[in-house]
Design a protein around this motif. Structure first.
Motif, PDB file in Angstrom:
ATOM      1  N   UNK A 220       4.825   7.559 -17.456  1.00  0.00           N
ATOM      2  CA  UNK A 220       4.220   6.464 -16.972  1.00  0.00           C
ATOM      3  C   UNK A 220       5.051   5.412 -16.755  1.00  0.00           C
ATOM      4  N   UNK A 221       6.106   5.160 -17.628  1.00  0.00           N
ATOM      5  CA  UNK A 221       7.118   4.353 -17.578  1.00  0.00           C
ATOM      6  C   UNK A 221       8.143   4.514 -16.245  1.00  0.00           C
ATOM      7  N   UNK A 222       8.274   5.828 -16.076  1.00  0.00           N
ATOM      8  CA  UNK A 222       9.116   6.013 -15.169  1.00  0.00           C
ATOM      9  C   UNK A 222       8.467   5.761 -13.658  1.00  0.00           C
ATOM     10  N   UNK A 223       7.342   6.081 -13.761  1.00  0.00           N
ATOM     11  CA  UNK A 223       6.312   5.824 -12.475  1.00  0.00           C
ATOM     12  C   UNK A 223       6.314   4.496 -12.149  1.00  0.00           C
ATOM     13  N   UNK A 224       5.784   3.772 -13.262  1.00  0.00           N
ATOM     14  CA  UNK A 224       5.805   2.326 -12.917  1.00  0.00           C
ATOM     15  C   UNK A 224       7.094   1.486 -12.695  1.00  0.00           C
ATOM     16  N   UNK A 225       8.222   2.032 -13.227  1.00  0.00           N
ATOM     17  CA  UNK A 225       9.493   1.491 -13.097  1.00  0.00           C
ATOM     18  C   UNK A 225       9.982   1.708 -11.704  1.00  0.00           C
ATOM     19  N   UNK A 226       9.884   3.126 -11.158  1.00  0.00           N
ATOM     20  CA  UNK A 226       9.882   3.321 -10.015  1.00  0.00           C
ATOM     21  C   UNK A 226       9.312   2.320  -8.853  1.00  0.00           C
ATOM     22  N   UNK A 227       7.917   2.244  -9.122  1.00  0.00           N
ATOM     23  CA  UNK A 227       7.116   1.621  -7.888  1.00  0.00           C
ATOM     24  C   UNK A 227       7.506   0.017  -8.099  1.00  0.00           C
ATOM     25  N   UNK A 249       1.614  10.626   0.288  1.00  0.00           N
ATOM     26  CA  UNK A 249       2.380   9.552   1.126  1.00  0.00           C
ATOM     27  C   UNK A 249       1.478   9.183   2.256  1.00  0.00           C
ATOM     28  N   UNK A 250       0.483   8.366   1.787  1.00  0.00           N
ATOM     29  CA  UNK A 250      -0.397   7.933   3.088  1.00  0.00           C
ATOM     30  C   UNK A 250       0.442   6.720   3.668  1.00  0.00           C
ATOM     31  N   UNK A 251       0.350   6.544   4.966  1.00  0.00           N
ATOM     32  CA  UNK A 251       1.058   5.416   5.708  1.00  0.00           C
ATOM     33  C   UNK A 251       0.909   4.018   4.970  1.00  0.00           C
ATOM     34  N   UNK A 252      -0.287   3.666   4.498  1.00  0.00           N
ATOM     35  CA  UNK A 252      -0.411   2.463   3.644  1.00  0.00           C
ATOM     36  C   UNK A 252       0.496   2.159   2.499  1.00  0.00           C
ATOM     37  N   UNK A 253       0.564   3.313   1.690  1.00  0.00           N
ATOM     38  CA  UNK A 253       1.241   3.128   0.573  1.00  0.00           C
ATOM     39  C   UNK A 253       2.875   3.251   1.213  1.00  0.00           C
ATOM     40  N   UNK A 254       3.330   3.893   2.121  1.00  0.00           N
ATOM     41  CA  UNK A 254       4.629   3.809   2.573  1.00  0.00           C
ATOM     42  C   UNK A 254       5.003   2.521   3.200  1.00  0.00           C
ATOM     43  N   UNK A 255       3.972   1.957   3.704  1.00  0.00           N
ATOM     44  CA  UNK A 255       4.301   0.474   4.268  1.00  0.00           C
ATOM     45  C   UNK A 255       4.287  -0.398   3.206  1.00  0.00           C
ATOM     46  N   UNK A 256       3.533  -0.413   2.385  1.00  0.00           N
ATOM     47  CA  UNK A 256       3.848  -1.337   1.152  1.00  0.00           C
ATOM     48  C   UNK A 256       5.090  -0.945   0.244  1.00  0.00           C
ATOM     49  N   UNK A 257       5.347   0.026   0.097  1.00  0.00           N
ATOM     50  CA  UNK A 257       6.841   0.441  -0.549  1.00  0.00           C
ATOM     51  C   UNK A 257       7.649  -0.344   0.264  1.00  0.00           C
ATOM     52  N   UNK A 259       7.639  -2.707   2.355  1.00  0.00           N
ATOM     53  CA  UNK A 259       7.569  -4.242   2.179  1.00  0.00           C
ATOM     54  C   UNK A 259       8.344  -4.699   0.941  1.00  0.00           C
ATOM     55  N   UNK A 260       7.842  -3.920  -0.258  1.00  0.00           N
ATOM     56  CA  UNK A 260       8.087  -4.399  -1.638  1.00  0.00           C
ATOM     57  C   UNK A 260       9.848  -4.462  -1.569  1.00  0.00           C
ATOM     58  N   UNK A 261      10.363  -3.377  -1.058  1.00  0.00           N
ATOM     59  CA  UNK A 261      11.924  -3.058  -0.786  1.00  0.00           C
ATOM     60  C   UNK A 261      12.429  -4.293  -0.138  1.00  0.00           C
ATOM     61  N   UNK A 262      12.049  -4.790   0.996  1.00  0.00           N
ATOM     62  CA  UNK A 262      12.285  -5.605   1.838  1.00  0.00           C
ATOM     63  C   UNK A 262      12.275  -7.110   1.073  1.00  0.00           C
TER      64      UNK A 262
END
Length: 318
Positions: A220-227, A249-257, A259-262
């Motif tokens: 869980x920590x690796x998942x949340x840490x990655x996210x 890998x739905x389009x919505x989660x890809x887009x949100x990832x 956005x977060x990286x940006x």
């Protein structure tokens, strides 16, 4: 607005957007299912797909007030004319002054009838102005008390639903997880008091600054840490989510990832700009102390004379 203040305001705005995006990502059922499997006893050992199917669709993100008296709202009347009470949601643009649950939702148990109320909170770092566990206790208490007239009426206390408040705290010294709950200590006699001791649950999840190793206990920590990472690139995040956790890998989660990286890059960039501005200000201050003119300082630092004048005005205003 001076340069330093402007950068601070922009950085604050970016952080607010980052926090909103983090909550949105945590609110995906695929992510919530994996949180529940590790944090909630009833779901341990169940597949993510099955847990996901048990999560109800009405997931409220940053809309339900915590404050006493406004968590609930009348949503209608039943066929007997009795008021139907539901969770109150407030317009995100008009929520100033309200404390809001980050994420709150219902999840059914495998029996298909019972439900648990889950609250998930995300913190970028452990607060310094108050003890975080005290806040968690307040939140879980509101999860219980707000059920009056919504989940149970009058004195039907046996209808109270079990609640969890799960806190995800980033940038901690190490990975950790604690379950805080009621303990019944027998002091005198052997009386068995009727009632459920498992109604109130707090789970504190600490995420270390570095992403956890690929080990079962840190799943869980690796998942949340990655996210929630502010340093991992978009491709790295999506690769781990897809290949290690098999999250669609739905389009919505890809887009949100993305956005977060940006936003992470923007926060970092603002920090660098602020650091450079502070260094430049210190250099100007030292040269002024040596009696150098604005023109000489601008020439030596390879900056515009007008910009050096702005910095000097800021220094003199302090």
């Amino acid at each position: 607005m001076n340069t330093e203040l402007k950068n601070a305001v922009l950085a604050t705005d970016l952080k607010a957007q980052y926090d909103a995006c983090a909550k949105k990502l945590l609110g995906y059922k695929d992510i919530l299912a994996r949180i529940l499997i590790e944090a909630v006893e009833e779901f341990r050992g169940i597949s993510p797909e099955e847990v996901k199917s048990l999560i109800e669709d009405d997931i409220q993100i940053g809309k339900v007030p915590v404050d006493s008296g406004i968590t609930n709202v009348i949503v209608g009347v039943d066929e007997d004319g009795k008021e139907i009470i539901g969770m109150n949601t407030v317009n995100e643009e008009l929520n100033a002054g309200y404390i809001l649950f980050d994420i709150i939702f219902y999840v059914r148990l495998q029996d298909g009838h019972s439900k648990i109320i889950i609250n998930v909170e995300a913190q970028r770092k452990e607060p310094t102005e108050y003890d975080i566990l005290n806040r968690a206790i307040f939140y879980v208490s509101r999860e219980i008390s707000s059920q009056k007239n919504r989940e149970f009426v009058n004195s039907n206390y046996n209808d109270i639903k079990k609640v969890y408040s799960i806190w995800i705290c980033m940038n901690m010294p190490e990975d950790s997880m604690n379950h805080i709950h009621l303990i019944n200590d027998t002091i005198i006699g052997n009386q068995i008091w009727k009632g459920r001791e498992d109604l109130v649950n707090i789970v504190m999840v600490g995420l270390a600054k570095e992403i956890s190793a690929k080990e079962e206990k840190y799943e869980l920590h690796r998942l949340l840490g990655t996210l929630l990472s502010e340093t991992l690139k978009e491709e790295e995040k999506l690769d781990i989510l897809k290949n290690e956790y098999h999250i669609p890998m739905k389009k919505s989660i890809k887009e949100d990832v993305k956005i977060m990286c940006n936003l992470s890059e923007g926060i970092e960039e603002r920090g660098i700009i602020k650091g450079k501005a502070e260094l430049l200000k210190q250099q100007v201050q030292k040269k002024l102390a040596k009696g150098k003119s604005i023109e000489v300082i601008a020439d030596e630092l390879e900056e515009e004379v007008a910009d050096i004048k702005v910095l000097i005005d800021e220094l003199e205003a302090k």
